[in-house]
Design a protein around this motif. Structure first.
Motif, short mmCIF file in Angstrom:
data_model
loop_
_atom_site.label_atom_id
_atom_site.label_comp_id
_atom_site.label_asym_id
_atom_site.label_seq_id
_atom_site.Cartn_x
_atom_site.Cartn_y
_atom_site.Cartn_z
N THR A 374 0.83 -1.21 0.00
CA THR A 374 0.00 0.00 0.00
C THR A 374 0.85 1.25 0.00
OG1 THR A 374 -1.79 -1.15 1.15
CG2 THR A 374 -1.81 1.25 1.24
N THR A 375 1.95 1.22 0.74
CA THR A 375 2.87 2.37 0.74
C THR A 375 3.39 2.63 -0.67
OG1 THR A 375 3.56 2.03 3.02
CG2 THR A 375 5.08 3.23 1.60
N LEU A 376 3.80 1.56 -1.36
CA LEU A 376 4.25 1.72 -2.75
C LEU A 376 3.12 2.26 -3.61
CD1 LEU A 376 6.35 -0.85 -4.78
CD2 LEU A 376 4.54 0.50 -5.83
N ALA A 377 1.94 1.66 -3.50
CA ALA A 377 0.83 2.03 -4.38
C ALA A 377 0.40 3.47 -4.19
CB ALA A 377 -0.36 1.09 -4.12
N GLU A 378 0.25 3.93 -2.94
CA GLU A 378 -0.26 5.28 -2.74
C GLU A 378 0.75 6.34 -3.17
OE1 GLU A 378 -1.35 6.01 1.27
OE2 GLU A 378 0.68 5.83 2.09
N ASN A 379 2.04 6.03 -3.05
CA ASN A 379 3.04 6.97 -3.55
C ASN A 379 3.13 6.94 -5.06
OD1 ASN A 379 4.99 8.30 -1.34
ND2 ASN A 379 4.27 6.32 -0.56
N TYR A 380 2.96 5.76 -5.66
CA TYR A 380 3.07 5.64 -7.11
C TYR A 380 1.93 6.37 -7.82
CZ TYR A 380 4.58 3.53 -11.51
OH TYR A 380 5.04 3.36 -12.79
N VAL A 381 0.70 6.19 -7.34
CA VAL A 381 -0.44 6.86 -7.99
C VAL A 381 -0.49 8.34 -7.63
CG1 VAL A 381 -1.77 4.73 -8.03
CG2 VAL A 381 -2.11 6.36 -6.15
N GLY A 382 0.27 8.75 -6.62
CA GLY A 382 0.35 10.15 -6.23
C GLY A 382 -0.51 10.46 -5.03
#
Length: 385
Positions: A374-382
């Motif tokens: 989730t940390t990766l995902a929320e940073n990746y999508v902005g």
């Protein structure tokens, strides 16, 4: 000539700023040293965060993006002979990315500005910034443009940041010991989503620009030269790194563009001096692993537009005074994410077995822990604005 905001640079930052200001009734002139054809053909990033997509739609310049862009709801991390999907739609519901080339965003913005009577000057020479502390103006090609504010949107190598007196800025920078070889090829993507691959041979990325055009990147030595990477070697290395899971075959085709990108990070603080405000690559650059460069420029421009609107509408200077502070909070978050993605996926010192085991351990954690993914995902999508 006189305008309210003189904008140096007709990249995404400068063009979007000009358009957003126009929507708020604020005049601007955009100055660009390159030709329109060059600016519209310059291939750069192609991953748009959710916030960037929303911004373009709200500004009425997202019609073609919605029609031709490729929405993605996840990415794949590939290592150790297996692929692992990071599902944005599950981890950060309602937020995704859209693959749509930066040059296409630029084309849309130029068309919108010209249709609205916007003043964009291409191929201007000898641009110089003056009197930044009081009554700013810009000279170019023997002409003078008076203004209330200057927006420096002319990239890392532009004239805006060097116009700030020596000693004002604090610079933070990091150079990585490798580069990216990037190619654009006329071949349908071999995957529906981006593939980030970590191998002992080095990093590789499978991306795309359209249903018929693919974009690929290879980790190469920092001093690599294009002539060392003919088509046969390039495709061979891409296959060796990407065909690392059973059943996956990489489709190849005609390479129509290639280039080598140094991997480095840079931040200049503060992002303002007097009546000059820096945005985008003029103030900061990130390694492309996290796909944050264009998206950070859009975030800067959103903050600057609101601050300028407050200034011109009611004379409020507080938002402008806090512009740099507001932007840098997001800039440093993106810097950390880009550094993290880079160190997670690239090969560094071949003799450092300890570091390689740490890297693999963290990849295992990211692909097995919902919290880490989730940390990766929320940073990746902005992160939301």
């Amino acid at each position: 000539m006189r305008t309210q905001v003189a904008i140096v640079g007709a990249g995404p930052a400068g063009l979007l700023l000009s358009h957003l200001l126009h929507l708020r009734g604020i005049s601007s002139v955009v100055l660009e040293k390159r030709s329109r054809d060059y600016v519209e053909r310059r291939v750069r990033a192609g991953v748009l965060e959710q916030g960037t997509v929303d911004t373009l739609i709200e500004a009425d310049v997202g019609e073609r993006m919605l029609r031709e862009g490729l929405p993605h709801h996840g990415i794949e991390l590939r290592y150790g002979g297996a692929g692992h999907r990071i599902p944005f739609d599950k981890l950060v519901p309602g937020r995704s990315i859209t693959v749509y080339g930066q040059q296409e965003v630029v084309k849309d913005l130029i068309a919108a500005r010209l249709a609205a009577g916007g003043d964009i000057r291409f191929e201007v020479e000898d641009v110089a910034l003056h009197s930044l502390e009081s009554e700013p103006y810009v000279t170019f090609g023997g002409e003078r443009l008076d203004c209330d504010v200057i927006a420096g949107c002319d990239g890392f190598h532009g004239v805006s940041r060097p116009a700030i007196p020596e000693g004002v800025l604090t610079v933070f920078e990091k150079d990585y010991p490798f580069a990216w070889l990037g190619i654009l090829a006329k071949v349908a993507p071999s995957s529906e989503e981006l593939i980030y691959t970590r191998t002992e041979r080095g990093f590789a990325l499978h991306s795309m620009r359209s249903p018929t055009v693919s974009r690929f990147y290879l980790q190469v030595p920092a001093d690599a030269r294009l002539e060392e990477w003919p088509d046969e070697r390039t495709w061979g290395e891409l296959k060796a790194r990407l065909e690392s899971v059973p059943g996956f075959t990489l489709a190849t085709g005609e390479i129509v563009e290639r280039g080598i990108t140094p991997m480095r990070a840079f931040v200049a603080e503060p992002m303002q001096y007097g009546r000059l405000y820096l945005a985008g690559d003029a103030a900061h650059i990130v390694p492309p692993t996290g796909a944050k460069g264009l998206n950070l420029a859009v975030a800067d421009v959103r903050v600057l537009t609101d601050a300028l609107a407050a200034y011109f509408e009611d004379g409020s200077t507080e938002p402008l005074d806090g512009y740099s502070r507001a932007c840098l909070k997001r800039v440093w978050r993106a810097q950390h994410f880009s550094w993290w993605m880079t160190t997670l996926l690239h090969t560094f010192d071949e003799d450092d077995a300890y570091a390689r085991r740490l890297q693999l351990s963290y990849l295992d954690y990211v692909t097995s822990s919902e919290a880490a993914a989730t940390t990766l995902a929320e940073n990746y999508v902005g992160l939301p604005y």
